[in-house]
Design a protein around this motif. Structure first.
Motif, PDB file in Angstrom:
ATOM      1  N   UNK A   1      16.780 -49.462   3.110  1.00  0.00           N
ATOM      2  CA  UNK A   1      15.481 -50.227   3.505  1.00  0.00           C
ATOM      3  C   UNK A   1      15.777 -51.691   2.999  1.00  0.00           C
ATOM      4  N   UNK A   2      16.428 -51.532   1.823  1.00  0.00           N
ATOM      5  CA  UNK A   2      16.505 -52.760   1.171  1.00  0.00           C
ATOM      6  C   UNK A   2      17.717 -53.631   1.952  1.00  0.00           C
ATOM      7  N   UNK A   3      18.629 -52.995   2.223  1.00  0.00           N
ATOM      8  CA  UNK A   3      19.881 -53.670   2.705  1.00  0.00           C
ATOM      9  C   UNK A   3      19.541 -54.075   4.267  1.00  0.00           C
ATOM     10  N   UNK A   4      18.466 -53.509   4.879  1.00  0.00           N
ATOM     11  CA  UNK A   4      18.116 -53.892   6.297  1.00  0.00           C
ATOM     12  C   UNK A   4      17.067 -54.964   6.294  1.00  0.00           C
ATOM     13  N   UNK A   5      16.766 -55.292   5.327  1.00  0.00           N
ATOM     14  CA  UNK A   5      15.618 -56.174   5.138  1.00  0.00           C
ATOM     15  C   UNK A   5      14.007 -55.548   5.478  1.00  0.00           C
ATOM     16  N   UNK A   6      13.823 -54.412   5.404  1.00  0.00           N
ATOM     17  CA  UNK A   6      12.442 -53.739   5.785  1.00  0.00           C
ATOM     18  C   UNK A   6      11.984 -53.040   4.606  1.00  0.00           C
ATOM     19  N   UNK A   7      12.367 -53.263   3.350  1.00  0.00           N
ATOM     20  CA  UNK A   7      11.943 -52.394   2.368  1.00  0.00           C
ATOM     21  C   UNK A   7      10.112 -52.748   2.063  1.00  0.00           C
ATOM     22  N   UNK A   8       9.662 -54.050   2.736  1.00  0.00           N
ATOM     23  CA  UNK A   8       8.542 -54.264   2.592  1.00  0.00           C
ATOM     24  C   UNK A   8       7.498 -53.258   3.228  1.00  0.00           C
ATOM     25  N   UNK A   9       8.109 -52.474   4.242  1.00  0.00           N
ATOM     26  CA  UNK A   9       7.321 -51.603   4.873  1.00  0.00           C
ATOM     27  C   UNK A   9       7.907 -50.356   5.155  1.00  0.00           C
ATOM     28  N   UNK A  10       9.162 -49.988   4.733  1.00  0.00           N
ATOM     29  CA  UNK A  10       9.723 -48.936   4.798  1.00  0.00           C
ATOM     30  C   UNK A  10      10.003 -48.322   3.425  1.00  0.00           C
ATOM     31  N   UNK A  11       9.559 -47.219   3.047  1.00  0.00           N
ATOM     32  CA  UNK A  11       9.596 -46.562   1.690  1.00  0.00           C
ATOM     33  C   UNK A  11       9.835 -45.105   1.737  1.00  0.00           C
ATOM     34  N   UNK A  12      10.796 -44.788   0.774  1.00  0.00           N
ATOM     35  CA  UNK A  12      11.027 -43.252   0.837  1.00  0.00           C
ATOM     36  C   UNK A  12      10.579 -42.578  -0.533  1.00  0.00           C
ATOM     37  N   UNK A  13      10.237 -41.348  -0.416  1.00  0.00           N
ATOM     38  CA  UNK A  13      10.163 -40.675  -1.850  1.00  0.00           C
ATOM     39  C   UNK A  13      10.331 -39.319  -1.589  1.00  0.00           C
ATOM     40  N   UNK A  14      10.581 -38.500  -2.990  1.00  0.00           N
ATOM     41  CA  UNK A  14      10.797 -37.193  -3.159  1.00  0.00           C
ATOM     42  C   UNK A  14       9.518 -36.417  -2.711  1.00  0.00           C
ATOM     43  N   UNK A  15       9.254 -35.530  -1.904  1.00  0.00           N
ATOM     44  CA  UNK A  15       8.137 -34.723  -1.409  1.00  0.00           C
ATOM     45  C   UNK A  15       8.371 -33.457  -1.049  1.00  0.00           C
ATOM     46  N   UNK A  16       7.628 -32.533  -1.160  1.00  0.00           N
ATOM     47  CA  UNK A  16       8.073 -31.016  -0.582  1.00  0.00           C
ATOM     48  C   UNK A  16       6.878 -31.004   0.728  1.00  0.00           C
ATOM     49  N   UNK A  17       7.531 -31.029   1.760  1.00  0.00           N
ATOM     50  CA  UNK A  17       6.657 -31.087   3.159  1.00  0.00           C
ATOM     51  C   UNK A  17       5.799 -29.974   3.112  1.00  0.00           C
ATOM     52  N   UNK A  18       5.904 -28.823   2.476  1.00  0.00           N
ATOM     53  CA  UNK A  18       5.102 -27.694   2.486  1.00  0.00           C
ATOM     54  C   UNK A  18       3.823 -27.993   1.517  1.00  0.00           C
ATOM     55  N   UNK A  19       3.779 -29.016   0.853  1.00  0.00           N
ATOM     56  CA  UNK A  19       2.610 -29.281   0.143  1.00  0.00           C
ATOM     57  C   UNK A  19       2.712 -31.162   0.011  1.00  0.00           C
ATOM     58  N   UNK A  20       2.213 -31.663   0.909  1.00  0.00           N
ATOM     59  CA  UNK A  20       2.469 -32.897   0.829  1.00  0.00           C
ATOM     60  C   UNK A  20       1.518 -33.740   0.050  1.00  0.00           C
TER      61      UNK A  20
END
Length: 285
Positions: free
Chosen positions: A108-127
């Motif tokens: 996201x940083x490299x492609x210049x969209x980190x201002x609106x695209x972010x990622x985090x570690x999470x379990x989809x069974x308990x969002x």
């Protein structure tokens, strides 16, 4: 849902992809999901075919600039970044793999969209998100690594706003009459990938109803995705024969279909199918 001990465990899924995804994405067109080819004469690269499937699912959402999309099981970030770039939407991606989250945020940083695209570690069974946090939910093959599809869909329904769309792909059993040996072989392959048992395409109306969702579309796209295995396993086997690979990859390749079986799958009708599923939270829900 079944409580079979072979069901995937989130922490084990995360460990598996921590160890394997840096390598596997090299043979999956930069993503971590199947490709979509228009037919046997389509000469698209794996990268082009994988992006095509991302785009097809993205278009099902109908996301608009300013809307917020949850990308469940983000892989190494290529689909989420592509979705944001194509639609102008904001994206939050999650993965149970810490390594995937790290690589995705770097993308996201490299492609210049980190201002609106972010990622985090999470379990989809308990969002870890409040109710009604997102306009849409996007899940490319990730639900296959969850131990309870209905519980996962309930979580998606909880965090999406009324009227929001959930678009996903899932693996299906297209040969329910297969003999016991074939079923065992398929289950063994699935366990090597830490995926849940196959379901039938016809199960989705029940799953959706139990999760409080409406069915918009359930479509078998197997005849477009069936080229994936041969074009993935072949190059990966060749690479593994000449290079050190993680033990998890060695195990996957030991259990994988033979080259002859893979060729038959790409030319025929595979037992394991891919379903494109579009659901909606009721507008008054």
């Amino acid at each position: 849902m079944t409580t079979d001990v072979s069901l995937p465990k989130p922490e084990e899924v995360g460990t598996f992809y921590d160890a394997t995804n840096d390598l596997m994405t090299q043979f999956l067109g930069g993503s971590t999901h199947y490709g979509y080819w228009t037919g046997p004469d389509d000469e698209s690269t794996f990268e082009q075919a994988a992006d095509r499937l991302t785009d097809i699912l993205t278009d099902k959402l109908g996301a608009k600039p300013g809307q917020h999309v949850l990308d469940v099981g983000c892989g190494q970030g290529r689909p989420g970044v592509r979705l944001a770039t194509r639609t102008g939407a904001e994206v939050t991606g999650i993965s149970i793999s810490a390594r995937d989250v790290e690589v995705s945020n770097e993308r996201a940083q490299r492609e210049g969209v980190a201002d609106r695209v972010r990622f985090q570690r999470a379990d989809a069974m308990d969002l870890p998100f409040a109710d009604n946090s997102f306009d849409h939910v996007f899940a490319l093959e990730s639900i296959v690594c969850m131990p309870d599809r209905v519980q996962a869909l309930r979580q998606f329904a909880r965090v999406v706003r009324p009227g929001g769309v959930i678009a996903l792909t899932d693996f299906t059993d297209r040969d329910p009459e297969a003999n016991a040996r074939k079923k065992e072989d398929l289950a063994e392959v699935g366990e090597s990938w830490h995926t849940a048992p196959l379901i039938k395409e016809s199960d989705y109306p029940t799953f959706a109803a139990e999760a409080g969702l409406e069915v918009v579309e359930v479509k078998d796209i197997t005849l477009h995705t069936r080229y994936t295995e041969e074009r993935f396993y072949g190059p990966l086997r060749e690479y593994a024969a000449n290079n050190d690979v993680p033990p998890e990859i060695t195990q996957v390749l030991e259990i994988a279909p033979s080259p002859e079986e893979l060729r038959a799958m790409s030319e025929g009708a595979p037992s394991v199918g891919v379903a494109l599923v579009v659901l909606r939270r009721p507008a008054n829900g």
